[in-house]
Design an enzyme around this catalytic site. Structure first.
Site, PDB file in Angstrom:
ATOM      1  N   THR A   8      -1.561  -3.499 -11.128  1.00  0.00           N
ATOM      2  CA  THR A   8      -1.090  -2.128 -11.279  1.00  0.00           C
ATOM      3  C   THR A   8      -0.141  -1.993 -12.469  1.00  0.00           C
ATOM      4  OG1 THR A   8      -1.295  -1.744  -8.902  1.00  0.00           O
ATOM      5  CG2 THR A   8       0.119  -0.241 -10.125  1.00  0.00           C
ATOM      6  N   GLU A  66       6.627   0.381  -1.781  1.00  0.00           N
ATOM      7  CA  GLU A  66       5.680   0.624  -2.877  1.00  0.00           C
ATOM      8  C   GLU A  66       6.349   0.434  -4.230  1.00  0.00           C
ATOM      9  OE1 GLU A  66       1.903   2.341  -4.479  1.00  0.00           O
ATOM     10  OE2 GLU A  66       2.661   0.770  -3.190  1.00  0.00           O
TER      11      GLU A  66
END
Length: 306
Positions: free
Chosen positions: A181, A128
């Site tokens: 993001t 991540e």
């Protein structure tokens, strides 16, 4: 076992006031990760389905996460990795978290389960971090472990699970635009006023209590965000119109899912959610913009072998 196939659910992060802290898993959307043992130490990424993903193992979140797991075990086991995306990256539904979580869960199965599911979190977080530039568990934790997860602390990493009402339904609204993001995180203010911070903390506590007590009136008020929503909503077409319609027609909470552009609306019944879906579709049809709609429960299950 020489081969395993795993479903890793998509997830809704932040859930209003819980920036980088709250997240819950959803049903149907997610990644299907297929891992096959190799006779060498190579991590080989096969052509993906549903998205064009990096084939360099140092640039793919799934193989970065697997490598962290293998390094911890001092293992030289190699794998062929196939990823099938059931939703688009850049959706705000934890695409990288699904890949990283599903990959380490599958690798752990093929290695004889040396780690408990909770212990796999630190390896999934390595993947991540590659995608977002920092470690945050609000998508990884629910994708790996299921349910509604809250991060109490990052140093040390400590989680707890929030119970959710059985009749609660989640409507995901995903207009066909991409929000990166990293770009969305760059919009978030670095400082908060005492007034905004105080309100945010109050809503965090209120949302936890509302989920425990099934207090839908409180839930509606608590799913309010003073950090990300005010700046990120500008990136989402017709955000204000869709939010107002949902709240006027039975939603007990509405906000941006993660970095967006996906939004989530919580309803007390599937019928109320379905009625809202029809009208939301009309809003985006008039704007000549495709929209994906997904209705589910909060998924109590994280990664599972299928």
């Amino acid at each position: 076992m020489e081969k395993v196939q795993v479903f890793a659910p998509a997830s809704v992060a932040n859930v209003g006031p819980g920036y980088d802290t709250f997240g819950f898993a959803i049903e149907r959307l997610g990644d299907i990760i297929t891992l096959t043992k190799r006779n060498d130490s190579k991590l080989n990424i096969l052509k993906s389905e549903g998205a064009d993903l990096p084939t360099n193992p140092e640039k793919n979140v799934a193989t970065v996460a697997i490598k962290a797991l293998l390094d911890s075990l001092e293992s030289e086991q190699g794998f062929d990795v196939h990823i099938k995306k059931l939703f688009k990256p850049g959706s705000g539904l934890g695409s990288s978290a699904s890949s990283a979580s599903g990959a380490v869960y599958a690798a752990n199965k093929l290695l004889g389960e040396p780690y408990r599911d909770e212990e796999l979190l630190e390896f999934a977080l390595e993947g991540e971090a590659l995608a977002s530039g920092m470690i945050h568990a609000d998508n990884v934790a629910p994708s790996l472990l299921g349910g509604f997860q809250a991060v109490r602390s990052y140093e040390p990493l400590e989680l707890f699970r929030i119970p959710t009402p059985e009749d609660l339904r989640v409507l995901i609204i995903f207009p066909d635009v991409e929000v990166k993001t990293s770009e969305a995180k760059g919009l978030v203010p670095k400082e908060l006023s005492v007034k905004d911070a105080r309100e945010q903390w109050g809503n965090v506590g209120a949302l936890i209590h509302a989920m425990h007590a099934e207090d839908y009136k409180l839930m509606r008020h608590a799913i309010t965000d003073r950090i990300a929503e005010p700046v990120r909503k500008k990136l989402i077409p017709h955000y204000g119109q869709v939010k107002q319609y949902a709240l006027d027609h039975g939603a007990v909470g509405f906000n941006i899912s993660g970095s967006g552009p996906s939004m989530f609306a919580l309803f007390r019944s599937a019928d109320a959610a379905k009625a809202c879906m029809t009208e939301v579709e009309k809003i985006y049809q008039k704007a000549d913009l495709r929209v994906l709609l997904n209705l589910s429960r909060i998924n109590p299950n994280g990664c599972q072998v299928i």
